[in-house]
Structures are given as C-alpha cells and as structure tokens.
Design a protein around this motif. Structure first.
Motif, PDB file in Angstrom:
ATOM      1  N   UNK A  96       0.660  -1.191  -0.071  1.00  0.00           N
ATOM      2  CA  UNK A  96       0.059  -0.015   0.082  1.00  0.00           C
ATOM      3  C   UNK A  96       0.741   1.170   0.003  1.00  0.00           C
ATOM      4  N   UNK A  97       1.949   1.450   0.567  1.00  0.00           N
ATOM      5  CA  UNK A  97       2.729   2.420   0.863  1.00  0.00           C
ATOM      6  C   UNK A  97       3.351   2.780  -0.655  1.00  0.00           C
ATOM      7  N   UNK A  98       3.830   1.693  -1.366  1.00  0.00           N
ATOM      8  CA  UNK A  98       4.317   1.815  -2.593  1.00  0.00           C
ATOM      9  C   UNK A  98       3.387   2.355  -3.617  1.00  0.00           C
ATOM     10  N   UNK A  99       2.304   1.745  -3.321  1.00  0.00           N
ATOM     11  CA  UNK A  99       1.058   2.229  -4.236  1.00  0.00           C
ATOM     12  C   UNK A  99       0.779   3.571  -4.005  1.00  0.00           C
ATOM     13  N   UNK A 100       0.714   4.023  -2.925  1.00  0.00           N
ATOM     14  CA  UNK A 100       0.028   5.448  -2.529  1.00  0.00           C
ATOM     15  C   UNK A 100       1.480   6.373  -3.196  1.00  0.00           C
ATOM     16  N   UNK A 101       2.685   6.013  -2.773  1.00  0.00           N
ATOM     17  CA  UNK A 101       3.778   6.927  -3.189  1.00  0.00           C
ATOM     18  C   UNK A 101       3.634   7.237  -4.813  1.00  0.00           C
ATOM     19  N   UNK A 102       3.631   5.881  -5.442  1.00  0.00           N
ATOM     20  CA  UNK A 102       3.329   6.009  -6.748  1.00  0.00           C
ATOM     21  C   UNK A 102       2.358   6.743  -7.552  1.00  0.00           C
ATOM     22  N   UNK A 103       1.032   6.513  -6.994  1.00  0.00           N
ATOM     23  CA  UNK A 103      -0.139   7.199  -7.677  1.00  0.00           C
ATOM     24  C   UNK A 103       0.062   8.832  -7.355  1.00  0.00           C
ATOM     25  N   UNK A 104       0.470   9.024  -6.099  1.00  0.00           N
ATOM     26  CA  UNK A 104       0.656  10.707  -5.758  1.00  0.00           C
ATOM     27  C   UNK A 104       1.573  11.130  -6.596  1.00  0.00           C
ATOM     28  N   UNK A 105       2.625  10.623  -6.542  1.00  0.00           N
ATOM     29  CA  UNK A 105       3.760  11.114  -7.454  1.00  0.00           C
ATOM     30  C   UNK A 105       3.481  11.291  -8.941  1.00  0.00           C
ATOM     31  N   UNK A 106       2.659  10.150  -9.571  1.00  0.00           N
ATOM     32  CA  UNK A 106       2.006  10.502 -10.946  1.00  0.00           C
ATOM     33  C   UNK A 106       1.049  11.646 -10.903  1.00  0.00           C
ATOM     34  N   UNK A 107       0.293  11.729 -10.011  1.00  0.00           N
ATOM     35  CA  UNK A 107      -1.000  12.797 -10.215  1.00  0.00           C
ATOM     36  C   UNK A 107       0.044  14.144 -10.003  1.00  0.00           C
ATOM     37  N   UNK A 108       0.770  14.463  -9.221  1.00  0.00           N
ATOM     38  CA  UNK A 108       1.421  15.679  -8.869  1.00  0.00           C
ATOM     39  C   UNK A 108       2.306  16.060  -9.947  1.00  0.00           C
ATOM     40  N   UNK A 109       3.233  15.034 -10.433  1.00  0.00           N
ATOM     41  CA  UNK A 109       4.219  15.442 -11.404  1.00  0.00           C
ATOM     42  C   UNK A 109       3.732  15.152 -12.780  1.00  0.00           C
ATOM     43  N   UNK A 110       3.025  13.857 -13.024  1.00  0.00           N
ATOM     44  CA  UNK A 110       2.733  14.088 -14.630  1.00  0.00           C
ATOM     45  C   UNK A 110       1.588  15.219 -14.935  1.00  0.00           C
ATOM     46  N   UNK A 111       0.747  15.589 -13.965  1.00  0.00           N
ATOM     47  CA  UNK A 111      -0.174  16.458 -14.260  1.00  0.00           C
ATOM     48  C   UNK A 111       0.410  17.851 -14.166  1.00  0.00           C
ATOM     49  N   UNK A 112       1.451  18.062 -13.299  1.00  0.00           N
ATOM     50  CA  UNK A 112       2.150  19.538 -12.986  1.00  0.00           C
ATOM     51  C   UNK A 112       2.971  19.688 -14.210  1.00  0.00           C
TER      52      UNK A 112
END
Length: 163
Positions: A96-112
């Motif tokens: 779960x921690x890896x999942x959360x980190x990956x998805x947060x990172x994708x949202x903020x960096x890819x979208x940003x």
C-alpha cells in the motif's frame, strides 16, 4: 477564453484533452478518499483509465517533433504508463505504501509538469485560456502549478520525517 483552437484540433488532441481533464478531476477524488474505501477504488480505477488514455493518446499528437516524430514530452507519457503499471501492481500485491507513493507522484508530477508544458505560449491550451496574453497565462500557470508541486514536495518531506 475561446474553445475555437480546441474544436478545430484533430480528434487525438480532443481525446487527449478530455482524458486529461478527467484525470485532473478524478485524481483528488481518489487520492483523498480513505484507502480501501469503495469510492476510492472506483475513482482510482477511473483515474488510471483516464491517465492511461491521456498518456497513450499523446503518441498520436505529433505537432512539435524533436526526436523523430516525437517530442520530449512523449518521454513523460512513457514514464506515466510505467508508473501506472507499477502503482497498480503495488496495490494488487498489497504494498500500500508503494502504491500510494506511486499514484501521488504520478498525479502531481505528470499532471503538473505536463500541465506546465501545455500552457507554454503558442500551445493550444494556452490559446484556449489566454489567447490575448500568452506570457501572462504561462506565468499564472507556472505560479499555480509550481505552488501545487511545492505543496506536494513539502508534504512528502513531512511524511518522510514522521517515519
């Protein structure tokens, strides 16, 4: 604001913009729900589909070639697809921690980062929102997106310090 540049764009661009807008809206709904919550999963599945569609549709947009038919921003699409794969696999493996980190990172960096490129002067979305003052539009978006990325970075640092 004028939708003319978007309405005159090829279908691949219109699909890409619609998918990206869905991803921008669905991201916070999935990220800020409780994990393992029924709605978190539904929003998350929809967000992954929207992100994948956004990334994959970008390969049909070949407006500003730099490396063969592709531009530098296409590398971000590759990173996004890989990140989605890693995030979904982490959830399936109950990491779960890896999942959360990956998805947060994708949202903020890819979208940003992609959002920042989107609003460069001369780009279609800049013309949609800031037709009369493209540099002002880019400056506004740089401040907004930069603030979001700074907030994300600070939140990540605080999470790391709490461990």
């Amino acid at each position: 604001m004028t939708l003319a540049p978007l309405l005159a764009a090829p279908f691949a661009v219109q699909l890409h913009v619609c998918a990206a807008l869905c991803a921008i809206i669905l991201g916070p709904l999935a990220l800020w729900r409780r994990s393992r919550d029924h709605w978190h999963k539904r929003f998350g599945y929809a967000w992954v589909v929207a992100m994948a569609l956004t990334a994959l549709s970008s390969f049909a947009i070949l407006d500003r070639p730099m490396i063969g038919p592709f531009s530098v921003i296409h590398a971000l699409s590759v990173v996004t697809v890989i990140g989605l794969w890693k995030g979904v696999n982490a959830a399936r493996a109950r990491r779960i921690e890896a999942h959360q980190a990956e998805m947060r990172s994708l949202y903020f960096w890819a979208m940003g980062v992609a959002g920042l490129f989107t609003f460069l002067p001369g780009r279609r979305m800049n013309m949609v929102f800031f037709a009369g003052q493209p540099w002002l539009g880019f400056a506004v978006m740089t401040i907004l997106i930069g603030s979001g990325l700074l907030w994300y970075w600070i939140a990540q640092r605080q999470r790391q310090n709490q461990r």
